[in-house]
Design a protein around this motif. Sequence first.
Motif, short mmCIF file in Angstrom:
data_model
loop_
_atom_site.label_atom_id
_atom_site.label_comp_id
_atom_site.label_asym_id
_atom_site.label_seq_id
_atom_site.Cartn_x
_atom_site.Cartn_y
_atom_site.Cartn_z
N ALA A 4 -24.57 -112.34 -72.92
CA ALA A 4 -23.43 -113.10 -73.41
C ALA A 4 -23.37 -113.11 -74.92
O ALA A 4 -22.31 -113.08 -75.51
CB ALA A 4 -23.50 -114.53 -72.88
N TYR A 77 -14.29 -122.06 -76.21
CA TYR A 77 -14.63 -122.12 -74.79
C TYR A 77 -15.77 -123.11 -74.55
O TYR A 77 -16.85 -122.98 -75.12
CB TYR A 77 -15.05 -120.71 -74.34
CG TYR A 77 -15.59 -120.60 -72.94
CD1 TYR A 77 -14.74 -120.55 -71.85
CD2 TYR A 77 -16.95 -120.53 -72.71
CE1 TYR A 77 -15.24 -120.43 -70.55
CE2 TYR A 77 -17.47 -120.41 -71.43
CZ TYR A 77 -16.61 -120.36 -70.36
OH TYR A 77 -17.11 -120.23 -69.09
N PRO A 85 -10.73 -116.41 -62.54
CA PRO A 85 -11.90 -115.62 -62.96
C PRO A 85 -12.24 -115.84 -64.43
O PRO A 85 -11.40 -116.28 -65.22
CB PRO A 85 -11.44 -114.17 -62.71
CG PRO A 85 -10.33 -114.27 -61.72
CD PRO A 85 -9.64 -115.57 -62.01
N ALA A 86 -13.46 -115.53 -64.79
CA ALA A 86 -13.91 -115.66 -66.18
C ALA A 86 -13.08 -114.75 -67.08
O ALA A 86 -12.66 -113.67 -66.67
CB ALA A 86 -15.38 -115.29 -66.29
N ASP A 88 -12.32 -112.21 -70.40
CA ASP A 88 -13.05 -111.08 -70.98
C ASP A 88 -13.74 -111.46 -72.28
O ASP A 88 -14.80 -110.92 -72.63
CB ASP A 88 -12.08 -109.92 -71.26
CG ASP A 88 -11.30 -109.52 -70.02
OD1 ASP A 88 -11.92 -108.92 -69.12
OD2 ASP A 88 -10.10 -109.83 -69.93
N ALA A 90 -14.66 -114.88 -74.99
CA ALA A 90 -14.70 -116.31 -75.24
C ALA A 90 -15.20 -116.53 -76.66
O ALA A 90 -16.27 -116.04 -77.03
CB ALA A 90 -15.60 -117.03 -74.24
N PRO A 104 -22.59 -120.03 -71.24
CA PRO A 104 -21.31 -119.41 -70.90
C PRO A 104 -21.40 -118.63 -69.60
O PRO A 104 -22.48 -118.15 -69.23
CB PRO A 104 -21.03 -118.49 -72.09
CG PRO A 104 -22.36 -118.23 -72.69
CD PRO A 104 -23.18 -119.46 -72.47
N ASP A 105 -20.29 -118.52 -68.91
CA ASP A 105 -20.23 -117.77 -67.65
C ASP A 105 -20.78 -116.36 -67.89
O ASP A 105 -20.32 -115.65 -68.79
CB ASP A 105 -18.77 -117.70 -67.18
CG ASP A 105 -18.63 -117.16 -65.77
OD1 ASP A 105 -19.33 -116.19 -65.44
OD2 ASP A 105 -17.79 -117.68 -65.01
N ASP A 107 -20.23 -113.74 -66.44
CA ASP A 107 -19.23 -112.69 -66.22
C ASP A 107 -18.35 -112.43 -67.45
O ASP A 107 -17.54 -111.51 -67.45
CB ASP A 107 -18.32 -113.06 -65.03
CG ASP A 107 -19.06 -112.96 -63.70
OD1 ASP A 107 -20.04 -112.19 -63.62
OD2 ASP A 107 -18.67 -113.66 -62.75
N ILE A 108 -18.49 -113.25 -68.48
CA ILE A 108 -17.74 -113.02 -69.72
C ILE A 108 -18.39 -111.86 -70.47
O ILE A 108 -19.57 -111.91 -70.81
CB ILE A 108 -17.70 -114.28 -70.60
CG1 ILE A 108 -17.05 -115.45 -69.85
CG2 ILE A 108 -16.95 -114.00 -71.90
CD1 ILE A 108 -17.14 -116.77 -70.59
N VAL A 111 -18.94 -112.82 -75.67
CA VAL A 111 -19.02 -114.20 -76.13
C VAL A 111 -19.25 -114.18 -77.64
O VAL A 111 -20.23 -113.61 -78.11
CB VAL A 111 -20.14 -114.97 -75.42
CG1 VAL A 111 -20.26 -116.38 -75.99
CG2 VAL A 111 -19.89 -115.03 -73.92
#
Length: 274
Positions: A4, A77, A85-86, A88, A90, A104-105, A107-108, A111
Amino acid sequence: MLRAFAAAMLLAMPAAAQDQDRRPSHCIAIAEAPGVEYVHRASYGAPLEEFTVRLSFIDHAMFMLETRGGLRAVTDYSGFIGAVPAPDIATMNRAHISHWTPNPDPDITHVLPGWSDRVGEPADHHLDLGEMLVRSVSTDIRSRAGNGVELNGNSIFIFEVEGLCIGHLGHLHHEPNAEQYAAIGRLDVVMAPVDGGLTLDLPTMIQVLQRLRSSVVIPMHWWGPGSLDRFLTGMQDDFAIDLRDDHSIELSLRTLPDRPTVVVLRPSYLSEPE
Protein backbone atom coordinates in the motif's frame (compact mmCIF):
# COMPACT_ATOMS: atom_id res chain seq x y z
CA MET A 1 0.78 -2.51 4.20
CA LEU A 2 4.12 -2.59 2.41
CA ARG A 3 2.38 -2.76 -0.97
CA ALA A 4 0.00 0.00 0.00
CA PHE A 5 2.82 2.39 0.77
CA ALA A 6 5.03 1.36 -2.14
CA ALA A 7 4.42 4.70 -3.80
CA ALA A 8 6.18 6.41 -0.94
CA MET A 9 9.39 4.59 -1.85
CA LEU A 10 9.70 6.90 -4.84
CA LEU A 11 10.91 9.46 -2.33
CA ALA A 12 14.16 7.55 -2.04
CA MET A 13 14.98 8.21 -5.70
CA PRO A 14 17.23 11.16 -6.51
CA ALA A 15 15.08 14.19 -7.28
CA ALA A 16 16.81 14.86 -10.60
CA ALA A 17 16.11 11.32 -11.81
CA GLN A 18 12.45 11.61 -10.85
CA ASP A 19 12.04 15.00 -12.53
CA GLN A 20 13.61 13.72 -15.74
CA ASP A 21 10.89 11.08 -16.15
CA ARG A 22 7.92 13.17 -15.10
CA ARG A 23 5.15 14.27 -17.42
CA PRO A 24 4.91 18.06 -17.14
CA SER A 25 1.88 19.45 -15.35
CA HIS A 26 -0.53 21.17 -17.73
CA CYS A 27 -2.05 22.96 -14.72
CA ILE A 28 1.21 24.84 -14.23
CA ALA A 29 2.24 25.09 -17.87
CA ILE A 30 -0.96 26.62 -19.29
CA ALA A 31 -1.48 30.19 -18.21
CA GLU A 32 -5.00 30.66 -19.54
CA ALA A 33 -7.59 28.37 -17.93
CA PRO A 34 -9.98 26.57 -20.25
CA GLY A 35 -13.62 26.44 -19.25
CA VAL A 36 -15.54 24.11 -17.00
CA GLU A 37 -19.09 23.05 -17.64
CA TYR A 38 -20.73 21.26 -14.75
CA VAL A 39 -23.94 19.32 -14.98
CA HIS A 40 -26.05 17.34 -12.53
CA ARG A 41 -26.50 13.78 -13.70
CA ALA A 42 -26.20 10.22 -12.40
CA SER A 43 -24.18 9.11 -9.37
CA TYR A 44 -21.44 6.56 -8.72
CA GLY A 45 -20.86 3.86 -11.30
CA ALA A 46 -23.05 5.19 -14.11
CA PRO A 47 -21.43 5.65 -17.56
CA LEU A 48 -19.74 8.97 -18.19
CA GLU A 49 -19.69 11.00 -21.37
CA GLU A 50 -16.42 11.68 -23.16
CA PHE A 51 -14.07 14.15 -21.42
CA THR A 52 -16.16 14.06 -18.24
CA VAL A 53 -15.18 13.41 -14.62
CA ARG A 54 -17.59 12.57 -11.80
CA LEU A 55 -16.85 13.96 -8.35
CA SER A 56 -18.79 12.49 -5.40
CA PHE A 57 -18.71 13.87 -1.85
CA ILE A 58 -18.53 10.86 0.49
CA ASP A 59 -17.93 12.23 3.98
CA HIS A 60 -15.96 14.94 5.82
CA ALA A 61 -13.00 15.41 3.41
CA MET A 62 -13.42 12.27 1.30
CA PHE A 63 -14.37 12.60 -2.35
CA MET A 64 -14.24 10.06 -5.14
CA LEU A 65 -13.12 11.08 -8.63
CA GLU A 66 -14.24 8.75 -11.41
CA THR A 67 -13.08 8.79 -15.00
CA ARG A 68 -14.80 7.51 -18.11
CA GLY A 69 -12.21 4.75 -18.29
CA GLY A 70 -13.12 3.52 -14.81
CA LEU A 71 -10.20 4.92 -12.82
CA ARG A 72 -11.22 5.92 -9.29
CA ALA A 73 -9.37 8.07 -6.76
CA VAL A 74 -10.46 8.89 -3.20
CA THR A 75 -9.16 11.93 -1.32
CA ASP A 76 -8.22 12.03 2.40
CA TYR A 77 -9.16 8.36 2.63
CA SER A 78 -10.07 7.28 6.16
CA GLY A 79 -11.22 3.73 5.44
CA PHE A 80 -14.94 3.26 4.73
CA ILE A 81 -16.40 4.78 1.56
CA GLY A 82 -19.53 2.62 1.20
CA ALA A 83 -20.54 -0.74 -0.24
CA VAL A 84 -18.36 -0.44 -3.33
CA PRO A 85 -15.01 -1.91 -4.43
CA ALA A 86 -11.78 -0.30 -3.24
CA PRO A 87 -10.57 2.66 -5.32
CA ASP A 88 -7.44 2.54 -7.48
CA ILE A 89 -5.87 5.53 -5.70
CA ALA A 90 -6.21 6.84 -2.16
CA THR A 91 -4.59 10.03 -0.90
CA MET A 92 -4.29 10.66 2.85
CA ASN A 93 -3.36 13.41 5.31
CA ARG A 94 -2.58 12.81 8.96
CA ALA A 95 -3.45 15.99 10.84
CA HIS A 96 -6.43 14.01 12.18
CA ILE A 97 -7.42 10.35 11.98
CA SER A 98 -10.54 11.36 10.03
CA HIS A 99 -8.23 12.08 7.08
CA TRP A 100 -6.21 8.86 6.95
CA THR A 101 -6.05 5.26 8.12
CA PRO A 102 -3.06 3.20 9.20
CA ASN A 103 -4.71 0.16 7.59
CA PRO A 104 -5.77 1.05 4.04
CA ASP A 105 -7.65 -1.56 2.04
CA PRO A 106 -5.00 -3.90 0.57
CA ASP A 107 -6.86 -3.85 -2.75
CA ILE A 108 -5.95 -0.18 -3.27
CA THR A 109 -3.14 -0.15 -5.82
CA HIS A 110 -1.74 3.31 -5.04
CA VAL A 111 -1.84 4.74 -1.50
CA LEU A 112 -0.32 8.22 -1.38
CA PRO A 113 0.40 9.53 2.13
CA GLY A 114 0.52 13.32 2.29
CA TRP A 115 3.64 13.22 4.46
CA SER A 116 7.11 11.78 4.09
CA ASP A 117 8.73 9.04 6.16
CA ARG A 118 11.64 11.47 6.42
CA VAL A 119 10.14 13.90 8.92
CA GLY A 120 10.00 17.48 7.69
CA GLU A 121 10.59 16.65 4.03
CA PRO A 122 7.85 17.05 1.38
CA ALA A 123 5.90 14.00 0.19
CA ASP A 124 6.47 14.97 -3.46
CA HIS A 125 4.11 12.56 -5.24
CA HIS A 126 3.89 12.49 -9.03
CA LEU A 127 1.80 9.47 -10.02
CA ASP A 128 1.22 9.31 -13.77
CA LEU A 129 -1.38 6.72 -14.79
CA GLY A 130 -1.90 8.13 -18.27
CA GLU A 131 -5.58 8.88 -17.81
CA MET A 132 -4.85 10.77 -14.61
CA LEU A 133 -1.83 12.51 -13.13
CA VAL A 134 -1.81 12.90 -9.34
CA ARG A 135 0.74 15.20 -7.75
CA SER A 136 1.23 16.79 -4.35
CA VAL A 137 2.25 20.19 -2.99
CA SER A 138 3.36 20.07 0.65
CA THR A 139 2.27 22.54 3.34
CA ASP A 140 2.94 22.72 7.08
CA ILE A 141 0.56 21.74 9.88
CA ARG A 142 0.29 22.62 13.54
CA SER A 143 1.94 19.95 15.64
CA ARG A 144 -0.41 17.52 17.33
CA ALA A 145 0.72 18.87 20.69
CA GLY A 146 -0.54 22.27 19.49
CA ASN A 147 2.60 24.16 20.44
CA GLY A 148 4.64 24.04 17.25
CA VAL A 149 4.74 23.38 13.53
CA GLU A 150 5.27 20.14 11.64
CA LEU A 151 7.00 21.06 8.40
CA ASN A 152 5.45 19.54 5.26
CA GLY A 153 2.90 17.55 7.28
CA ASN A 154 0.02 18.11 4.83
CA SER A 155 -0.30 17.71 1.08
CA ILE A 156 -2.53 19.55 -1.35
CA PHE A 157 -3.27 16.88 -3.95
CA ILE A 158 -3.92 17.89 -7.55
CA PHE A 159 -5.61 15.57 -10.02
CA GLU A 160 -5.02 16.36 -13.68
CA VAL A 161 -7.63 14.50 -15.70
CA GLU A 162 -9.58 15.16 -18.93
CA GLY A 163 -7.86 18.55 -19.19
CA LEU A 164 -9.17 19.61 -15.78
CA CYS A 165 -7.06 20.64 -12.80
CA ILE A 166 -8.86 19.46 -9.65
CA GLY A 167 -7.35 20.31 -6.26
CA HIS A 168 -8.00 19.02 -2.73
CA LEU A 169 -6.55 21.29 -0.03
CA GLY A 170 -6.43 18.57 2.63
CA HIS A 171 -6.13 19.76 6.24
CA LEU A 172 -4.72 23.17 5.32
CA HIS A 173 -3.36 25.15 8.29
CA HIS A 174 -1.80 28.19 6.61
CA GLU A 175 -2.09 30.21 3.44
CA PRO A 176 0.27 28.84 0.78
CA ASN A 177 3.34 30.96 0.16
CA ALA A 178 4.30 32.27 -3.27
CA GLU A 179 6.32 29.14 -4.10
CA GLN A 180 3.45 26.86 -3.09
CA TYR A 181 0.88 28.86 -5.09
CA ALA A 182 3.17 28.55 -8.11
CA ALA A 183 3.50 24.79 -7.60
CA ILE A 184 -0.28 24.42 -7.32
CA GLY A 185 -0.84 26.29 -10.58
CA ARG A 186 -4.32 26.65 -12.05
CA LEU A 187 -7.18 24.89 -10.28
CA ASP A 188 -10.45 24.66 -12.21
CA VAL A 189 -12.09 22.88 -9.28
CA VAL A 190 -11.04 23.00 -5.62
CA MET A 191 -12.28 21.14 -2.54
CA ALA A 192 -11.75 23.42 0.45
CA PRO A 193 -12.08 22.86 4.24
CA VAL A 194 -14.41 25.53 5.64
CA ASP A 195 -14.73 24.64 9.35
CA GLY A 196 -13.07 27.94 10.26
CA GLY A 197 -10.91 26.68 13.11
CA LEU A 198 -9.36 23.22 13.00
CA THR A 199 -8.00 24.11 9.57
CA LEU A 200 -7.70 27.72 8.39
CA ASP A 201 -9.74 30.51 9.91
CA LEU A 202 -12.53 31.57 7.53
CA PRO A 203 -11.15 35.00 6.50
CA THR A 204 -7.85 33.39 5.47
CA MET A 205 -9.55 30.47 3.70
CA ILE A 206 -11.73 32.90 1.75
CA GLN A 207 -8.60 34.88 0.86
CA VAL A 208 -6.96 31.68 -0.46
CA LEU A 209 -10.02 30.85 -2.58
CA GLN A 210 -10.24 34.39 -3.92
CA ARG A 211 -6.63 34.12 -5.04
CA LEU A 212 -7.08 30.67 -6.60
CA ARG A 213 -10.21 31.97 -8.37
CA SER A 214 -11.30 28.46 -9.31
CA SER A 215 -14.35 28.02 -11.50
CA VAL A 216 -15.93 25.62 -9.01
CA VAL A 217 -15.35 25.59 -5.22
CA ILE A 218 -16.75 22.63 -3.27
CA PRO A 219 -16.82 23.15 0.51
CA MET A 220 -15.86 20.22 2.78
CA HIS A 221 -14.94 19.74 6.43
CA TRP A 222 -18.02 21.61 7.65
CA TRP A 223 -19.86 20.54 10.78
CA GLY A 224 -23.41 21.60 9.98
CA PRO A 225 -25.56 24.41 8.56
CA GLY A 226 -24.02 27.00 10.90
CA SER A 227 -20.40 26.60 9.79
CA LEU A 228 -21.40 26.14 6.16
CA ASP A 229 -23.60 29.25 6.18
CA ARG A 230 -20.82 31.39 7.66
CA PHE A 231 -18.56 30.32 4.80
CA LEU A 232 -21.22 30.97 2.15
CA THR A 233 -21.93 34.41 3.59
CA GLY A 234 -18.25 35.29 3.29
CA MET A 235 -18.09 34.05 -0.31
CA GLN A 236 -21.33 35.38 -1.76
CA ASP A 237 -20.01 38.78 -2.86
CA ASP A 238 -17.41 37.27 -5.20
CA PHE A 239 -18.82 33.82 -5.99
CA ALA A 240 -22.21 32.55 -7.09
CA ILE A 241 -23.76 30.01 -4.70
CA ASP A 242 -25.23 26.76 -6.04
CA LEU A 243 -26.93 24.65 -3.34
CA ARG A 244 -27.62 21.04 -4.35
CA ASP A 245 -29.38 18.12 -2.73
CA ASP A 246 -27.18 15.58 -4.51
CA HIS A 247 -23.75 14.26 -3.46
CA SER A 248 -22.17 14.17 -6.92
CA ILE A 249 -21.39 16.44 -9.82
CA GLU A 250 -20.10 15.80 -13.33
CA LEU A 251 -17.45 18.13 -14.70
CA SER A 252 -16.12 18.57 -18.20
CA LEU A 253 -13.81 20.94 -20.00
CA ARG A 254 -16.16 23.26 -21.88
CA THR A 255 -16.76 26.87 -20.84
CA LEU A 256 -16.25 28.61 -17.55
CA PRO A 257 -19.36 29.58 -15.59
CA ASP A 258 -20.20 33.24 -16.04
CA ARG A 259 -18.99 33.68 -12.49
CA PRO A 260 -16.83 31.48 -10.19
CA THR A 261 -19.26 29.34 -8.23
CA VAL A 262 -19.46 27.59 -4.85
CA VAL A 263 -21.24 24.27 -5.38
CA VAL A 264 -22.54 22.73 -2.15
CA LEU A 265 -22.84 18.93 -2.27
CA ARG A 266 -24.37 16.73 0.43
CA PRO A 267 -22.12 13.91 1.71
CA SER A 268 -23.25 10.34 1.18
CA TYR A 269 -21.51 6.97 1.31
CA LEU A 270 -21.31 5.22 -2.04
CA SER A 271 -23.36 2.24 -3.17
CA GLU A 272 -23.48 0.20 -6.35
CA PRO A 273 -25.98 1.47 -8.95
CA GLU A 274 -29.23 -0.47 -8.99
